[in-house]
Scaffold this active site. Structure first.
Site, short mmCIF file in Angstrom:
data_model
loop_
_atom_site.label_atom_id
_atom_site.label_comp_id
_atom_site.label_asym_id
_atom_site.label_seq_id
_atom_site.Cartn_x
_atom_site.Cartn_y
_atom_site.Cartn_z
N LYS A 89 15.02 14.44 -26.37
CA LYS A 89 15.21 15.57 -27.28
C LYS A 89 16.71 15.79 -27.46
CE LYS A 89 14.43 20.03 -28.76
NZ LYS A 89 13.95 21.07 -27.89
N ASP A 124 20.77 20.71 -22.74
CA ASP A 124 21.73 21.08 -23.79
C ASP A 124 22.39 22.42 -23.50
OD1 ASP A 124 18.79 21.64 -24.43
OD2 ASP A 124 19.82 23.16 -25.62
N TYR A 126 16.17 26.12 -16.00
CA TYR A 126 16.72 26.97 -17.06
C TYR A 126 16.62 28.46 -16.71
CZ TYR A 126 17.24 29.29 -21.54
OH TYR A 126 17.65 30.14 -22.54
#
Lengths: 251, 530
Positions: free
Chosen positions: B370, B298, B263
């Site tokens: 998640k 995501d 990330y």
């Protein structure tokens, strides 16, 4: 049916009934007193015959309400004047050929997400090669040199870069708007540009989900773009404005 | 959850193998380096805390001094152990002296290796034992509390003021949320230090500080006692200080951490070498502390199209899993991420979401998945958003997701109000209860749209992983294979904090953390540094 545009009211199912729905929270536990408080709140807001259709317990001493009422206020629609961007939207091809034809040089654009804002979604959608919703980003335009400086760029750094590469336009994106931090950032940028004496030498544009053209003008920008803006909207504005300024001659 | 998608197990095995090789390639060099934040995390674990008179955190003061003196390549622990032997001072006295500029880091006498290693190891064992006691405390509290129903209801608070966050977090817990994340100040990921003390100013969120962790932990424990439940606390183990935040979270009994291996590189433009080195140590700490990590797949779908690039999510889940396993995280602590981000205007979009969610479920059967709500295609039309969030919740209960970040009806407008959170919990509760066993009852038609889509994503992810295995993960990031974002090998922030280890480098923690060793008095460390 004749509508009196000098006196328009909210519409539910009958002209001029003033019907409105609203929801809000009060810092009191639910109960008959809370319901009455919500009703009085609506009355003071100008809603006649308010009806509290829902009251829910949010825990920790708060209650949530859904209220309907008939708003007694009206607005003179004919007296409203909104400054509008005179925007003739061109396509990718039209923009590139307009640059070649009317300006005869490449257009340089410097873009960034300024301040502590780390959300590059907006600026990336407009500037990055890939663009957004099928519209190529500015980097893809052969006649535009676009520099995307990314996120968390200090205003001073953005201006330094803009001066260094003789930018025609500066694009700023502001996504985070908590406690109006975006307004501070945007105002600071314009002030800095004025102090540096470059405010009128470049086109300043800001964008973001909470930004309107009207707000942008008020903050001292040349244009503002909100949600749903595509890269060619921004490019059209820049090119049209450059052509207009060129015709108007040096200021 | 079985095999409802008719997936080819050999393909899944192949993808996992490729991801394993990709992770192994990184591990050929990760252990040749340390970073400033890893050494600061070691300092924190060993008890260095506080700030100097300019407000600079003492872990930074000490590590910077060692770095400037060219001593950091041996590690912080050896220096601290020798200083203790040399001066007879406590850790905090040493840190305070350094903060006042009264300590010459180079003027420390040398001692035989065995002598200082014993001191370092003892301190590290004591630190590990403190972490263990927080972990045991969590287990005890969870056992006493009502059993949690899955998916867990996860909401965020984001006021910028920790005291306000504590109020909102408590309210959300009492409204029924199981998991609360305190959103972090947007700028913190690029700070190369962790702020100190309670904070009341932050934009888009609140600073992650150890004191802030403690304040919200306390509020949530109170809410838990009041409601007979255990409320989980989440923060962000990301940015330039991943290992330090892990260390703080371990000490303050956080339960989950957003902790992704890529990330920072993609979305914060942090140097890739720095990120891969940091994520490894941070995940070891999270593993040992019993913290469930949440990975960030995501996010890819906020810049890439969720339908076209759905396979990048799966490929990344495989890579995140393999890297996490190598840091000692068991599958049960690897909360792989994905999201409900397909354009709601798409015909059969819901079927495509179901396919992707079910695919994650079947391929990672033990992961507490998640699931992230729609954010990209929602607008100020709160009524429409509320409905889309309902579809998201339905997909989740149908496909057995475990950690459900609840969508807010005001997502596109502002940070959540108290009432927004209430409405989102009501939405999820209604659907989860009303369709509780739908996953057990419904099967998917053979060679139907859902099976076909899932198989397509698996095939595409396999191809992508084989390509990455060939070129290496770093090169794939440079080519923009994830999130359509390109990052250069040597670019990005924080690379000046990467230090090649000296042959005499020593850090007592990996041996403890990676062996899952529960320290008891008098027992030696049985396995050596990996």
């Amino acid at each position: 049916m004749q509508i009196d545009l000098t006196r328009i009211k909210a519409y539910g199912d009958t002209m001029d009934d003033g019907a409105m729905q609203l929801s809000f929270t009060l810092p009191v536990p639910p109960g008959e007193e809370a319901r009455e408080a919500a009703r009085q709140m609506a009355l003071q807001m100008g809603l006649d015959t308010p009806s509290v259709v829902e009251m829910a317990d949010l825990g920790v001493g708060f209650s949530f309400f859904v209220v309907y009422g008939k708003c007694r206020h009206y607005v003179d629609y004919t007296a409203i004047k909104i400054p509008k961007r005179q925007l003739h939207v061109m396509t990718f091809k039209e923009i590139n050929s307009a640059i070649k034809e009317h300006l005869g040089r490449k257009v340089t654009v410097v873009a960034a997400c300024t301040g502590s804002d780390a959300h590059t979604v907006g600026i990336d959608a407009i500037v990055n090669m890939k663009g957004y919703a099928g519209e190529y980003g500015l980097e893809r335009y052969p006649e535009i040199d676009a520099y995307n400086l990314g996120s968390q760029v200090p205003n001073a750094e953005l201006l330094t870069k803009a001066v260094a590469c003789h930018a025609d336009a500066v694009l700023v994106s502001q996504v985070v708007t908590q406690r109006n931090i975006h307004l501070e950032n945007l105002t600071e940028l314009v002030e800095l540009a004025e102090a540096e004496g470059i405010r009128d030498k470049m086109i300043f544009i800001c964008g973001g989900p909470r930004i309107s053209h009207e707000l942008a003008i008020e903050l001292g920008f040349d244009a503002g773009f909100g949600s749903g803006t595509l890269p060619n909207h921004v490019a059209s504005f820049i090119v049209n404005e450059l052509i207009r300024r060129q015709k108007a001659g040096p200021e | 959850m079985g095999n409802k998608l008719n997936l080819d197990q050999t393909k899944i095995d192949g993808a996992r193998q490729a991801a394993g090789k990709i992770a192994d390639q990184l591990h050929t060099w990760i252990n040749d380096y340390t970073t400033t934040t890893i050494e600061r995390a070691v300092a924190r674990l060993l008890g260095v805390d506080g700030v100097d008179r300019f407000g600079v955190p003492l872990p930074n003061v000490l590590v910077d001094k060692l770095h400037q003196a060219g001593l950091l390549d041996r590690g912080f622990a050896p220096w601290l152990a020798r200083t203790i032997l040399d001066t007879g001072k406590t850790v905090q006295e040493i840190a305070d002296a350094a903060g006042k500029g009264e300590l010459d880091v180079q003027g420390i006498s040398d001692f035989p290796d065995a002598q200082w290693i014993e001191v370092a190891d003892q301190m590290a064992m004591a630190a590990a034992s403190r972490i263990c006691s927080r972990r045991d405390e969590r287990t005890r509290l969870m056992d006493q509390a009502m059993p949690m129903k899955k998916p867990l209801l996860y909401v965020i608070v984001a006021t910028g003021n920790i005291y306000e966050d504590a109020v909102q977090a408590k309210a959300a817990a009492l409204q029924g949320a199981d998991v609360i994340a305190v959103i972090r100040h947007t700028g913190q990921s690029l700070l190369d230090y962790v702020p100190f003390g309670p904070t009341t100013e932050g934009y888009g969120g609140t600073y992650a500080t150890q004191e802030n962790f403690r304040i919200v932990r306390e509020a949530l424990d109170q809410a838990g006692t009041q409601s007979g439940r255990y409320i989980q606390l989440v923060n962000y183990c990301s940015g330039l200080c991943m290992p330090e935040i892990a260390a703080m979270g371990a000490c303050e009994r956080l339960d989950m951490m957003l902790n992704d291996s890529m990330y920072g590189v993609l979305f914060r433009d942090i140097n890739m070498r720095r990120t891969f080195i940091d994520q490894h140590f941070s995940r070891m700490i999270n593993a040992y502390a019993g913290i469930v990590i949440n990975t960030g797949e995501d996010n890819y779908l906020t810049t890439s199209d969720a339908f076209d690039k759905g396979y990048t999510v799966l490929a990344s889940q495989f890579i995140n899993e393999q890297l996490a396993l190598r840091s000692g995280l068991p599958e049960e602590q690897i909360g792989l991420g994905h999201a409900f981000e397909i354009d709601p205007k798409m015909e059969d979009g819901l079927l495509m979401e179901i396919a992707q969610a079910q695919l994650s479920r079947e391929i990672f059967p033990r992961s507490p998945l998640k699931y992230m709500p729609p954010t990209k295609h929602v607008t100020g039309d709160i009524f429409h958003t509320y409905l889309v969030n309902g579809m998201f919740n339905l997909t989740s209960i149908l496909t057995g997701q475990e950690i459900q970040l609840l969508g807010m009806l005001t997502e596109a407008s502002h940070t959540p109000y108290l009432q927004d959170r209430y409405l989102s919990i009501a939405n999820a509760r209604y659907i989860f209860n009303n369709a509780r066993h739908i996953g057990k009852e419904l099967i998917f038609r053979e060679e139907g749209r859902i099976q076909e889509r899932a198989q397509q994503i698996l095939n595409q992810a396999c191809a992508m992983l084989l390509e990455i295995e060939k070129i290496g993960l770093e090169e794939s990031l440079a080519r923009g294979m994830f999130a359509d974002i390109k990052r250069s090998h040597d670019g990005g922030k924080g690379k000046e904090g990467v230090v090649a280890r000296h042959s005499a480098y020593y850090n007592p923690f990996p041996a403890i953390f990676l062996c899952g060793f529960v320290p008891k008095e008098g027992r030696a460390i049985e396995c050596k540094l990996i």
